[in-house]
Design a protein around this motif. Sequence first.
Motif, PDB file in Angstrom:
ATOM      1  N   THR A 159       0.853  -1.189   0.000  1.00  0.00           N
ATOM      2  CA  THR A 159       0.000   0.000   0.000  1.00  0.00           C
ATOM      3  C   THR A 159       0.898   1.251   0.000  1.00  0.00           C
ATOM      4  N   LYS A 177       1.056   3.542   2.232  1.00  0.00           N
ATOM      5  CA  LYS A 177       1.654   3.672   3.568  1.00  0.00           C
ATOM      6  C   LYS A 177       2.823   2.695   3.722  1.00  0.00           C
ATOM      7  N   ASN A 182      -3.998   3.578   2.627  1.00  0.00           N
ATOM      8  CA  ASN A 182      -4.118   2.120   2.618  1.00  0.00           C
ATOM      9  C   ASN A 182      -4.513   1.563   1.243  1.00  0.00           C
TER      10      ASN A 182
END
Lengths: 220, 437
Positions: A103, A105, A138
């Motif tokens: 993702t 992040k 995300n």
Amino acid sequence: MHENTITPVVRLNDVAYQYPQGESLRFADLEVPPGQHTLILGDSGSGKTTLLHILSGLLKPGDGTVQVDGQQLYGLPARKLDAFRGQRIGLIFQEAHLVKSLTIKENLQIAQGFAGAKINNDRINEVLSLLNLVDKANNYPSKLSRGQLQRAAIARAVINRPAILVADEPTASLDDRNTSSVLELLLTQAEEHHATLIVATHDKRVKTRIAHAYQMGIKQ
Amino acid sequence: MNILQIAWKSMRQNPATSVLGILLTAFGTGILCVLLLTSRQIEEQLDNNSRGIDLVVGAKGSPIQLILSSIYHMDNPTGNISLREAQTLAANPMVKLAVPLSLGDNYKGHRIVGTDSTFLQLYNLALAEGRIWQRDFEAVIGAEVARKHGLSVGDKIYGAHGLSSEGHTHSEHPYTITGIFEPVHNVADRLILANLASVWRMHGDNDDDHDHEHGEDDHDLSGVEEHEHHHGEQHDHDHSHEEPQLVKSIMGDIGTGEREITSMLIQYRNPAAIGMFPRLVNQSTAMQAASPAIESARLFALLGIGIDSLQVLAYVIMLMAALSVFISLYNALKSRKYDLAIMRTLGASQGKLFGIVIAEGILLTFVGAILGIVIGHVALYLISASTGGATTLLETLVLLPQEAWLVLIGVSIGFVSAIIPAIKAYKTSISQTLSGN
């Protein structure tokens, strides 16, 4: 009496590189003071990318010395050079090249991890917030638009507060409006993180925003 | 994020190839796991069932058949032996315990064994409920027989001739269940025990005086005690007491004038008997002596041939799994070369990239190996359930220490398969990859 000198954030001396095919390049010396954003200008095939790779510690030159943020890059053992690159040099490419299986992040987390830093989610949120990507944290790269991907790539480049931000043809395939917005973003983020921006480009539109330039093939 | 997490995420990126690698590893490990568990169970069963039995004496014929019929209750007996001759042998000072067996009938596939209480002593049988037989046609059943057929004390069962439940049913003489044994996890759990006279009478000994003259114990427990403890005069006394009876074969040889039993299980008094006693039986009697240790080892060696073939199959599947993992990792490198180069620009060392690819190979086969062990245990339970075995779900959940080796084999395969792709990742030129050369 001491002379009041500022250590350049990038310094190239007598750097030469020979390609595996045999062609060789000798680069003009370069000194970039901290905060002086600089363009690397030249036509396609003039060796701009090679120069960026050399000053990013990705490609060892055959000759000369390369100093970044006070550190002789090619005097470092391989592992230390890798860690230094992760900590002090932020790289941005024409394509975002985010790791597809992670993702947004997580892409920032591995950037922290590989640089030897602790995972700092507050810092990640701060950077994502600056780049207006908090709600995409995300998401996987495949779910982001091209502009969002470009911003995510910049977020990854600045996450460790690098000394220099190196961008290779960041506007090559963009229209005027997007070129302007990407340049704005790069300059803002460089200022925000006290980094010196070095942009390799053959795009004349970029010249209007960054005053200092290093011309390939011309001894400075 | 650590290397394992990155590898795990990367595995999920290519689900089709990852699942293929995992499944191939799982099938290979599953087969090896079933083989491991079954061979252990067979070995354990062979060992459990023959524990404490040093020798089996029976009619001449195949020694394996004698062992199979008298210890494992899986084959037809080799024939009958003279009770008198068996008793003479039992009186030998080298014999500590002699357990007579009279076979011939079954109840729904469970052997009805005519014996005496030395059998209980030999197999350490204890009653869970009820009591031991006290007269003819009373029977005590094993725990598995009770569980499988829902039998309880007081029920009546009818024996059928032979080993199969399809044989002629002896409807004239039902057995009354007087007790149920505690489970002992060997063949005794699947047997129905009665006294010798019940089997003799079932097969044509119509001597009605038999019951009246001997009473309860004569047919059963006292005989046992004497076999075991009174090899001298008392033993002779018992023989003389029984011999005058009208003697009939339990295997159809009615009216020859001599009682017969099927076989006798012998426990030696001391190890010196191991070399001498079988020779004594084989050379000086009309009977055959078979050693459970030797014959069980032969039997297991025969079974081993089949197990070896399956093992080869499992290893071939594991090899295919290794190839699959190798191909999937190698192919994935092409699409991931930018990912790997970018990781290098972020500060990942060459060693870290090597580690990520190796971790991916290991993870694939580790997950496959764990899945294989689960498949192996479930398969074993299903096989056991479909063949009417006594293995419970709980028993199939018990892990053997050797299964750790299966996981280790799986992980090693993953490691070896990933080495070449990992070296390729290690040698990735960041500059060339990013320049698109």
